[in-house]
Design a protein around this motif. Structure first.
Motif, PDB file in Angstrom:
ATOM      1  N   LEU A   1       0.284   6.520   8.489  1.00  0.00           N
ATOM      2  CA  LEU A   1       1.063   7.581   7.534  1.00  0.00           C
ATOM      3  C   LEU A   1       0.455   9.232   8.339  1.00  0.00           C
ATOM      4  CD1 LEU A   1       1.971   6.232   4.204  1.00  0.00           C
ATOM      5  CD2 LEU A   1       3.549   6.631   6.384  1.00  0.00           C
ATOM      6  N   GLU A   2       1.196  10.145   7.701  1.00  0.00           N
ATOM      7  CA  GLU A   2       0.436  11.239   8.418  1.00  0.00           C
ATOM      8  C   GLU A   2       1.136  12.333   6.997  1.00  0.00           C
ATOM      9  OE1 GLU A   2       1.096  13.031  12.259  1.00  0.00           O
ATOM     10  OE2 GLU A   2       2.211  11.558  12.315  1.00  0.00           O
ATOM     11  N   ASP A   3       0.722  11.443   5.774  1.00  0.00           N
ATOM     12  CA  ASP A   3       1.510  12.162   5.089  1.00  0.00           C
ATOM     13  C   ASP A   3       0.342  11.790   4.278  1.00  0.00           C
ATOM     14  OD1 ASP A   3       2.462  12.725   1.872  1.00  0.00           O
ATOM     15  OD2 ASP A   3       4.024  14.692   3.523  1.00  0.00           O
ATOM     16  N   THR A   4      -0.322  13.016   2.594  1.00  0.00           N
ATOM     17  CA  THR A   4      -1.817  12.236   2.188  1.00  0.00           C
ATOM     18  C   THR A   4      -0.647  11.507   0.756  1.00  0.00           C
ATOM     19  OG1 THR A   4      -3.402  13.409   2.970  1.00  0.00           O
ATOM     20  CG2 THR A   4      -3.409  11.967   0.920  1.00  0.00           C
ATOM     21  N   ALA A   5      -0.091  12.863   0.268  1.00  0.00           N
ATOM     22  CA  ALA A   5       0.985  12.215  -1.015  1.00  0.00           C
ATOM     23  C   ALA A   5       1.644  10.651  -0.436  1.00  0.00           C
ATOM     24  CB  ALA A   5       1.657  13.224  -0.851  1.00  0.00           C
ATOM     25  N   ALA A   6       2.448  10.546   0.738  1.00  0.00           N
ATOM     26  CA  ALA A   6       2.873   9.026   1.112  1.00  0.00           C
ATOM     27  C   ALA A   6       2.306   8.093   1.359  1.00  0.00           C
ATOM     28  CB  ALA A   6       4.116   9.681   2.204  1.00  0.00           C
ATOM     29  N   ARG A   7       0.721   8.740   1.529  1.00  0.00           N
ATOM     30  CA  ARG A   7      -0.328   7.251   1.330  1.00  0.00           C
ATOM     31  C   ARG A   7      -0.776   6.749   0.168  1.00  0.00           C
ATOM     32  NH1 ARG A   7      -4.033   9.692   3.821  1.00  0.00           N
ATOM     33  NH2 ARG A   7      -2.579   9.292   6.222  1.00  0.00           N
ATOM     34  N   LEU A   8      -0.373   7.775  -0.939  1.00  0.00           N
ATOM     35  CA  LEU A   8      -1.212   7.065  -1.718  1.00  0.00           C
ATOM     36  C   LEU A   8      -0.265   6.273  -2.706  1.00  0.00           C
ATOM     37  CD1 LEU A   8      -3.239  10.725  -3.154  1.00  0.00           C
ATOM     38  CD2 LEU A   8      -4.004   8.451  -3.077  1.00  0.00           C
ATOM     39  N   LYS A   9       1.053   7.358  -3.109  1.00  0.00           N
ATOM     40  CA  LYS A   9       2.819   6.489  -3.267  1.00  0.00           C
ATOM     41  C   LYS A   9       2.342   5.420  -2.539  1.00  0.00           C
ATOM     42  CE  LYS A   9       4.910  10.775  -4.049  1.00  0.00           C
ATOM     43  NZ  LYS A   9       6.180  11.307  -4.056  1.00  0.00           N
ATOM     44  N   ARG A  10       2.404   5.049  -2.195  1.00  0.00           N
ATOM     45  CA  ARG A  10       2.629   3.719  -1.259  1.00  0.00           C
ATOM     46  C   ARG A  10       1.448   2.517  -1.815  1.00  0.00           C
ATOM     47  NH1 ARG A  10       5.212   1.451   4.341  1.00  0.00           N
ATOM     48  NH2 ARG A  10       4.236  -0.847   4.485  1.00  0.00           N
ATOM     49  N   GLU A  11      -0.187   3.445  -1.781  1.00  0.00           N
ATOM     50  CA  GLU A  11      -1.196   2.586  -2.709  1.00  0.00           C
ATOM     51  C   GLU A  11      -0.454   2.420  -3.813  1.00  0.00           C
ATOM     52  OE1 GLU A  11      -4.071   4.425   0.938  1.00  0.00           O
ATOM     53  OE2 GLU A  11      -4.402   5.175  -1.411  1.00  0.00           O
ATOM     54  N   ARG A  12       0.243   2.912  -4.494  1.00  0.00           N
ATOM     55  CA  ARG A  12       0.510   2.964  -6.275  1.00  0.00           C
ATOM     56  C   ARG A  12       1.488   1.864  -6.029  1.00  0.00           C
ATOM     57  NH1 ARG A  12       3.107   8.382  -8.675  1.00  0.00           N
ATOM     58  NH2 ARG A  12       4.769   7.310  -7.086  1.00  0.00           N
ATOM     59  N   GLU A  13       2.427   1.675  -5.209  1.00  0.00           N
ATOM     60  CA  GLU A  13       3.032   0.949  -5.543  1.00  0.00           C
ATOM     61  C   GLU A  13       2.095  -0.544  -5.211  1.00  0.00           C
ATOM     62  OE1 GLU A  13       6.935  -0.912  -6.511  1.00  0.00           O
ATOM     63  OE2 GLU A  13       6.076   1.160  -6.580  1.00  0.00           O
ATOM     64  N   THR A  14       1.554  -0.786  -4.324  1.00  0.00           N
ATOM     65  CA  THR A  14       1.276  -2.071  -3.868  1.00  0.00           C
ATOM     66  C   THR A  14      -0.264  -2.271  -4.859  1.00  0.00           C
ATOM     67  OG1 THR A  14       0.837  -1.348  -1.743  1.00  0.00           O
ATOM     68  CG2 THR A  14      -1.081  -3.214  -2.378  1.00  0.00           C
ATOM     69  N   LEU A  15      -0.828  -1.581  -5.773  1.00  0.00           N
ATOM     70  CA  LEU A  15      -1.379  -1.852  -6.833  1.00  0.00           C
ATOM     71  C   LEU A  15      -0.545  -2.109  -8.285  1.00  0.00           C
ATOM     72  CD1 LEU A  15      -3.946   1.002  -5.944  1.00  0.00           C
ATOM     73  CD2 LEU A  15      -3.907  -1.338  -6.142  1.00  0.00           C
ATOM     74  N   ARG A  16       0.665  -1.513  -8.023  1.00  0.00           N
ATOM     75  CA  ARG A  16       1.097  -1.521  -9.233  1.00  0.00           C
ATOM     76  C   ARG A  16       1.865  -2.902  -9.319  1.00  0.00           C
ATOM     77  NH1 ARG A  16       4.612   3.808 -10.506  1.00  0.00           N
ATOM     78  NH2 ARG A  16       3.417   4.459 -11.504  1.00  0.00           N
ATOM     79  N   ASN A  17       2.366  -3.413  -8.137  1.00  0.00           N
ATOM     80  CA  ASN A  17       2.511  -4.621  -7.615  1.00  0.00           C
ATOM     81  C   ASN A  17       1.697  -5.691  -8.002  1.00  0.00           C
ATOM     82  OD1 ASN A  17       5.250  -3.582  -6.851  1.00  0.00           O
ATOM     83  ND2 ASN A  17       4.523  -3.798  -4.531  1.00  0.00           N
ATOM     84  N   THR A  18       0.431  -5.468  -7.757  1.00  0.00           N
ATOM     85  CA  THR A  18      -0.414  -6.658  -7.995  1.00  0.00           C
ATOM     86  C   THR A  18      -0.817  -7.063  -9.062  1.00  0.00           C
ATOM     87  OG1 THR A  18      -1.958  -6.168  -5.857  1.00  0.00           O
ATOM     88  CG2 THR A  18      -3.139  -6.490  -7.040  1.00  0.00           C
ATOM     89  N   LEU A  19      -1.293  -6.201  -9.936  1.00  0.00           N
ATOM     90  CA  LEU A  19      -0.983  -5.999 -10.979  1.00  0.00           C
ATOM     91  C   LEU A  19      -0.210  -6.592 -11.728  1.00  0.00           C
ATOM     92  CD1 LEU A  19      -3.257  -4.525 -13.284  1.00  0.00           C
ATOM     93  CD2 LEU A  19      -2.000  -2.427 -13.532  1.00  0.00           C
ATOM     94  N   ASN A  20       1.189  -6.473 -11.761  1.00  0.00           N
ATOM     95  CA  ASN A  20       2.338  -7.133 -12.486  1.00  0.00           C
ATOM     96  C   ASN A  20       1.286  -8.614 -12.191  1.00  0.00           C
ATOM     97  OD1 ASN A  20       3.384  -4.397 -13.394  1.00  0.00           O
ATOM     98  ND2 ASN A  20       4.840  -4.799 -11.278  1.00  0.00           N
ATOM     99  N   TYR A  21       1.302  -8.634 -10.839  1.00  0.00           N
ATOM    100  CA  TYR A  21       1.209 -10.434 -10.207  1.00  0.00           C
ATOM    101  C   TYR A  21      -0.182 -10.844 -11.503  1.00  0.00           C
ATOM    102  CZ  TYR A  21      -1.334 -13.858  -8.400  1.00  0.00           C
ATOM    103  OH  TYR A  21      -1.812 -15.609  -7.662  1.00  0.00           O
TER     104      TYR A  21
END
Length: 273
Positions: free
Chosen positions: A238-258
């Protein structure tokens, strides 16, 4: 129980080798790997990110240079520390060449199943090395700038490619500091719940960001996603910091739900743990 696969599709990658398209496979070991991440080992800093090159003239995105390439079954991020043992003959040759030059080579992710390599990688700079009597090498490397392989110059005795440099584009109106803070909060919760599920004391997680700017912090977060190298590769590309952080946020949310669900099950059925 596998973690839910509900991440957005990764960016496509047209590779020179043949290509693979990173997918986001999450595994139950993901949370444990995040819990065990060592900040002293995978630590980005604002200085390591901004001072990308030892030369007075830092590389520009349109610069094309030749770089030795080292395919590995892992993803190196800018600022991350990577210990390596070099024992294969062709890479021992590469090391002898590097020791006479600038001690920099390109790490590219090689898929363990298909054997294909990605075209986007990260420069590894040798910080320390030890040459053994049998000509093996122990290395401590640090991730520097990212690159894209534009062309393979040669394949023997080791890969050498022409590469161009990658930098994140401006993120427009996005509040990067707010995104980074949100990701840090989620990381702390994931670590706390993971510790609880593994019977460890629920100590307050200390500052993970350590005054890093959002871009190097996004690389640090990606480096902690051990066990999901294709997802890490997608983040690296990814060449966009915001896009990278948003994707990481989604991954962490999924993990936190689990982890939250697993924690609830443990509370109801303690013997199931």
């Amino acid at each position: 129980m596998a973690l839910p696969h509900i991440l957005s599709s990764p960016p496509s990658s047209t590779s020179l080798y043949p290509s693979f398209k990173p997918k986001p496979p999450l595994s139950p070991a993901f949370a444990s790997n995040l819990r065990r991440c060592k900040l002293t080992s995978f630590r980005c800093s604002s200085s390591s990110f901004s001072e990308k090159h030892h030369n007075a003239n830092p590389p520009k995105p349109d610069d094309v240079v030749e770089l030795p390439l080292f395919p590995l079954p892992l993803v190196l991020f800018p600022g991350a520390i990577l210990p390596l043992q070099i024992f294969e003959f062709r890479y021992r040759i590469m090391m002898h060449t590097l020791l006479e030059s600038d001690l920099r080579f390109g790490v590219v992710y090689s898929d363990a199943v298909s054997g294909s390599a990605a075209e986007v990688g990260c420069v590894g700079e040798v910080l320390k090395h030890e040459r053994l009597v049998d000509d093996r090498f122990f290395l401590i490397c640090k991730g520097q700038e990212r690159f894209r392989v534009a062309n393979l110059v040669r394949t023997k005795p080791y890969l050498v490619g022409e590469v161009t440099w990658l930098e994140d584009r401006p993120s427009g109106e996005e509040n990067l500091d707010a995104l980074a803070s949100e990701v840090e909060v989620l990381m702390k919760e994931v670590i706390r719940l993971s510790n609880r599920l593994n019977g460890k004391a629920e100590k307050e997680v200390q500052d993970l960001r350590r005054n890093q700017f959002p871009t190097p912090f996004s690389f640090f977060v990606g480096s902690t996603f051990e066990g999901a190298p294709r997802e890490q590769q997608a983040l690296l590309e990814l060449e966009d910091t915001a896009a990278r952080l948003k994707r990481e946020r989604e991954t962490l949310r999924n993990t936190l739900n689990y982890l939250t669900a697993a924690s609830a099950v443990k509370d109801v059925f303690p013997s199931s743990s």
